[in-house]
Design a protein around this motif. Structure first.
Motif, PDB file in Angstrom:
ATOM      1  N   ASN A   1      55.651  37.280  13.088  1.00  0.00           N
ATOM      2  CA  ASN A   1      57.116  37.118  14.151  1.00  0.00           C
ATOM      3  C   ASN A   1      56.429  35.441  14.558  1.00  0.00           C
ATOM      4  O   ASN A   1      57.347  35.224  15.207  1.00  0.00           O
ATOM      5  N   ASP A   2      55.475  34.830  14.624  1.00  0.00           N
ATOM      6  CA  ASP A   2      55.689  33.155  14.227  1.00  0.00           C
ATOM      7  C   ASP A   2      55.786  32.487  13.624  1.00  0.00           C
ATOM      8  O   ASP A   2      55.159  32.076  12.745  1.00  0.00           O
ATOM      9  N   PHE A   3      57.079  32.107  14.364  1.00  0.00           N
ATOM     10  CA  PHE A   3      57.599  30.569  12.936  1.00  0.00           C
ATOM     11  C   PHE A   3      57.290  30.036  12.940  1.00  0.00           C
ATOM     12  O   PHE A   3      56.875  28.688  12.018  1.00  0.00           O
ATOM     13  N   THR A   4      56.931  29.519  14.240  1.00  0.00           N
ATOM     14  CA  THR A   4      56.234  27.805  15.096  1.00  0.00           C
ATOM     15  C   THR A   4      54.853  27.802  14.203  1.00  0.00           C
ATOM     16  O   THR A   4      54.634  26.611  13.478  1.00  0.00           O
ATOM     17  N   ASP A   5      53.664  29.299  14.374  1.00  0.00           N
ATOM     18  CA  ASP A   5      52.264  28.900  13.653  1.00  0.00           C
ATOM     19  C   ASP A   5      53.170  28.929  11.435  1.00  0.00           C
ATOM     20  O   ASP A   5      52.442  27.604  11.722  1.00  0.00           O
ATOM     21  N   PHE A   6      54.059  28.630  11.302  1.00  0.00           N
ATOM     22  CA  PHE A   6      54.631  29.131   9.925  1.00  0.00           C
ATOM     23  C   PHE A   6      55.015  27.083   9.627  1.00  0.00           C
ATOM     24  O   PHE A   6      54.184  26.484   8.809  1.00  0.00           O
ATOM     25  N   ALA A   7      55.660  27.290  11.006  1.00  0.00           N
ATOM     26  CA  ALA A   7      56.874  25.327   9.992  1.00  0.00           C
ATOM     27  C   ALA A   7      56.007  24.150  10.606  1.00  0.00           C
ATOM     28  O   ALA A   7      56.175  23.421  10.498  1.00  0.00           O
ATOM     29  N   GLY A   8      55.503  25.035  11.846  1.00  0.00           N
ATOM     30  CA  GLY A   8      55.066  23.808  12.275  1.00  0.00           C
ATOM     31  C   GLY A   8      56.095  23.517  13.964  1.00  0.00           C
ATOM     32  O   GLY A   8      57.422  24.031  13.955  1.00  0.00           O
ATOM     33  N   PRO A   9      55.855  23.093  15.402  1.00  0.00           N
ATOM     34  CA  PRO A   9      56.273  23.121  16.110  1.00  0.00           C
ATOM     35  C   PRO A   9      57.657  22.101  16.154  1.00  0.00           C
ATOM     36  O   PRO A   9      58.560  22.774  16.897  1.00  0.00           O
ATOM     37  N   VAL A  10      57.914  20.965  15.139  1.00  0.00           N
ATOM     38  CA  VAL A  10      58.721  20.273  15.293  1.00  0.00           C
ATOM     39  C   VAL A  10      59.647  20.804  14.036  1.00  0.00           C
ATOM     40  O   VAL A  10      61.170  21.294  14.837  1.00  0.00           O
ATOM     41  N   ARG A  11      59.413  21.557  13.298  1.00  0.00           N
ATOM     42  CA  ARG A  11      60.183  21.964  12.080  1.00  0.00           C
ATOM     43  C   ARG A  11      60.874  23.516  12.891  1.00  0.00           C
ATOM     44  O   ARG A  11      62.102  24.088  12.758  1.00  0.00           O
ATOM     45  N   SER A  12      60.188  24.170  13.670  1.00  0.00           N
ATOM     46  CA  SER A  12      60.462  25.150  14.147  1.00  0.00           C
ATOM     47  C   SER A  12      61.461  25.277  14.901  1.00  0.00           C
ATOM     48  O   SER A  12      62.813  25.948  15.084  1.00  0.00           O
ATOM     49  N   LYS A  13      61.339  24.093  16.130  1.00  0.00           N
ATOM     50  CA  LYS A  13      62.491  23.856  17.129  1.00  0.00           C
ATOM     51  C   LYS A  13      63.750  23.556  16.510  1.00  0.00           C
ATOM     52  O   LYS A  13      64.668  23.867  17.244  1.00  0.00           O
ATOM     53  N   VAL A  14      63.487  22.999  15.592  1.00  0.00           N
ATOM     54  CA  VAL A  14      65.469  22.327  14.383  1.00  0.00           C
ATOM     55  C   VAL A  14      65.489  23.812  13.807  1.00  0.00           C
ATOM     56  O   VAL A  14      66.540  24.029  13.768  1.00  0.00           O
ATOM     57  N   TYR A  15      64.985  24.284  13.152  1.00  0.00           N
ATOM     58  CA  TYR A  15      64.910  25.975  12.371  1.00  0.00           C
ATOM     59  C   TYR A  15      65.266  26.751  13.048  1.00  0.00           C
ATOM     60  O   TYR A  15      66.094  27.564  12.492  1.00  0.00           O
TER      61      TYR A  15
ATOM     62  N   GLY B   1      65.158  10.871  16.925  1.00  0.00           N
ATOM     63  CA  GLY B   1      63.707  10.412  16.062  1.00  0.00           C
ATOM     64  C   GLY B   1      62.449  11.450  16.202  1.00  0.00           C
ATOM     65  O   GLY B   1      61.456  11.746  16.139  1.00  0.00           O
ATOM     66  N   GLU B   2      62.747  12.690  16.784  1.00  0.00           N
ATOM     67  CA  GLU B   2      62.477  14.027  17.022  1.00  0.00           C
ATOM     68  C   GLU B   2      62.014  14.249  15.087  1.00  0.00           C
ATOM     69  O   GLU B   2      60.467  14.784  14.721  1.00  0.00           O
ATOM     70  N   VAL B   3      62.651  14.155  13.602  1.00  0.00           N
ATOM     71  CA  VAL B   3      62.217  13.920  12.793  1.00  0.00           C
ATOM     72  C   VAL B   3      62.585  13.347  11.765  1.00  0.00           C
ATOM     73  O   VAL B   3      63.704  12.163  12.177  1.00  0.00           O
ATOM     74  N   ARG B   4      61.790  12.497  11.156  1.00  0.00           N
ATOM     75  CA  ARG B   4      62.022  11.279  10.044  1.00  0.00           C
ATOM     76  C   ARG B   4      62.546  11.806   8.665  1.00  0.00           C
ATOM     77  O   ARG B   4      61.944  13.309   8.638  1.00  0.00           O
ATOM     78  N   GLY B   5      63.126  11.451   7.480  1.00  0.00           N
ATOM     79  CA  GLY B   5      63.601  11.517   6.613  1.00  0.00           C
ATOM     80  C   GLY B   5      65.017  13.208   6.225  1.00  0.00           C
ATOM     81  O   GLY B   5      65.495  13.285   6.938  1.00  0.00           O
ATOM     82  N   ASP B   6      64.446  13.665   5.590  1.00  0.00           N
ATOM     83  CA  ASP B   6      65.211  15.447   4.824  1.00  0.00           C
ATOM     84  C   ASP B   6      64.685  16.280   5.150  1.00  0.00           C
ATOM     85  O   ASP B   6      63.253  16.460   5.511  1.00  0.00           O
ATOM     86  N   PRO B   7      64.823  17.574   5.580  1.00  0.00           N
ATOM     87  CA  PRO B   7      64.580  18.490   5.601  1.00  0.00           C
ATOM     88  C   PRO B   7      63.548  19.520   4.305  1.00  0.00           C
ATOM     89  O   PRO B   7      64.630  18.186   3.429  1.00  0.00           O
ATOM     90  N   ASP B   8      62.586  19.752   5.078  1.00  0.00           N
ATOM     91  CA  ASP B   8      61.846  19.636   3.434  1.00  0.00           C
ATOM     92  C   ASP B   8      61.979  21.013   3.201  1.00  0.00           C
ATOM     93  O   ASP B   8      60.935  22.377   2.552  1.00  0.00           O
TER      94      ASP B   8
END
Length: 150
Positions: A53-67, A105-112
């Motif tokens: 259930n914890d996508f943030t734990d899997f993807a990290g807080p920044v990517r989780s917020k966007v994805y 500026g929340e992310v840099r580059g391309d989605p992983d």
């Protein structure tokens, strides 16, 4: 004789077109289980889907917020070299969200992520063999590009 040559050429082109389209694709009506079955058919890995259930734990807080707002369903499976390869069923809009996060500026580059039609995988190594694409972004636009062999 010309008719036979023409028939062979037409048959060869038709065979090429059929072979090109015969690539298996995941059954997205089965969600992440369909993606896992597709991967298992292609690689003999990813046999068991684990759900958390914890996508943030899997993807990290920044990517989780966007994805996260664009993920309809997710799970993980084991597929070398990944102990936890993310399987994501997507809703429309991730590209625009990534552009906004890039502009702020929340992310840099391309989605992983490696993208298929309506789904994505979190890995990058080996994805060129699966026919998946990567999303390349500038500050103003994103484009899906083929993942090239190294």
């Amino acid at each position: 004789m010309r008719a036979l040559v023409a028939l062979l050429v037409v048959g060869s082109v038709a065979f090429f077109l059929l072979v090109g389209r015969a690539e298996p694709t995941p059954d997205l009506s089965k969600g992440v289980d369909g993606v896992a079955a597709w991967l298992h058919d292609l690689t003999d890995e990813c046999a068991t889907v684990k759900r958390d259930n914890d996508f943030t734990d899997f993807a990290g807080p920044v990517r989780s917020k966007v994805y996260a707002p664009f993920i309809a369903e997710w799970g993980t499976c084991a597929k070398q070299p990944y102990e936890r390869l993310g399987l994501l069923i997507l809703r429309p809009g991730l590209e625009q969200a990534w552009l906004r996060a890039l502009a702020s500026g929340e992310v840099r580059g391309d989605p992983d992520l490696a993208f298929g039609d309506g789904f994505a995988l979190t890995g990058s190594i080996g994805m060129e063999y699966l026919g998946l694409k990567r999303l390349e972004c500038t500050p103003t636009a994103c484009s899906l590009m083929e993942i090239k062999h190294h």
